[in-house]
Scaffold this active site. Structure first.
Site, mmCIF file in Angstrom:
data_model
loop_
_atom_site.group_PDB
_atom_site.id
_atom_site.type_symbol
_atom_site.label_atom_id
_atom_site.label_comp_id
_atom_site.label_asym_id
_atom_site.label_seq_id
_atom_site.Cartn_x
_atom_site.Cartn_y
_atom_site.Cartn_z
ATOM 1 N N SER A 299 0.808 -1.228 0.000
ATOM 2 C CA SER A 299 0.000 0.000 0.000
ATOM 3 C C SER A 299 0.838 1.274 0.000
ATOM 4 O O SER A 299 0.348 2.327 -0.371
ATOM 5 C CB SER A 299 -0.967 0.011 1.183
ATOM 6 O OG SER A 299 -0.282 0.259 2.393
ATOM 7 N N LYS B 205 0.487 4.698 6.562
ATOM 8 C CA LYS B 205 -0.045 5.597 5.531
ATOM 9 C C LYS B 205 0.666 6.950 5.596
ATOM 10 O O LYS B 205 1.389 7.240 6.536
ATOM 11 C CB LYS B 205 -1.552 5.827 5.730
ATOM 12 C CG LYS B 205 -2.397 4.576 5.770
ATOM 13 C CD LYS B 205 -2.389 3.831 4.470
ATOM 14 C CE LYS B 205 -3.107 2.493 4.596
ATOM 15 N NZ LYS B 205 -2.750 1.562 3.567
#
Length: 182
Positions: free
Chosen positions: A44, A87
């Site tokens: 990700s 993230k």
């Protein structure tokens, strides 16, 4: 003489036990309040982070300030509290994020993202515009391929309180990717 040796050995053993106990306590305090390590699973955050990268995560800075735009953070997964996600912070409280035509706009201006793949297209799911409330941030994975990252496009803005640390240094693998994260 023999008695003195036994007393000295016992005293030395106690000093070792105390030292080891103290070292364990210090290690627990450091891991709990100062920094931790993170092992990257998944893609990700590609191309910034690769699967199996190992990072140092700074916890102490969160006691003094909230994360800033561009920081790579470790957070409790909103959709699975037993997991953590990694993230990038895109927007802070009061900011507006809009994704249109595959580009991210921050407060009406196109966001320059030199950390994502060239010509990457940022997909949206149900929403394409978010106003970040007080006490929250908007996060995205650097990998913008469709379905590659569960992030604020998927679960909305995340509470600053759910952030566990800032990833700021890659200590493995060695080589050209070793060092400070940008």
């Amino acid at each position: 003489m023999e008695e003195d040796k036994k007393i000295k050995a016992k005293s030395e053993t106690m000093e070792w036990v105390k030292s080891i106990f103290f070292a364990v306590i210090v290690a627990i305090l450091i891991k709990t309040f100062i920094f931790n390590t993170t092992y990257v699973l998944g893609s990700s955050m590609y191309p910034t982070l690769h699967e199996k990268d190992r990072l140092f995560t700074n916890k102490i800075s969160l006691y003094f300030s909230n994360p800033g735009r561009g920081d790579i953070v470790i957070l409790k997964a909103p959709d699975n509290p037993s997991k953590d996600y990694i993230k990038r912070v895109i927007a802070l409280a009061g900011d507006t994020v809009e994704i249109k035509d595959g580009k991210v706009y921050l407060n009406g201006e196109i966001l320059e993202e030199d950390y994502i793949a060239e010509n990457a297209y940022t997909h949206t799911y149900d929403e394409d515009t978010w106003l970040v409330p007080k006490g929250y941030v908007f996060v995205l994975g650097d990998n913008r391929e469709e379905g590659a990252s569960k992030d604020s496009r998927y679960f909305g803005c995340i509470s600053v309180e759910s952030i566990k640390g800032k990833a700021n240094f890659r200590y493995f693998p060695f080589g050209d990717r070793f060092g400070k994260l940008e």
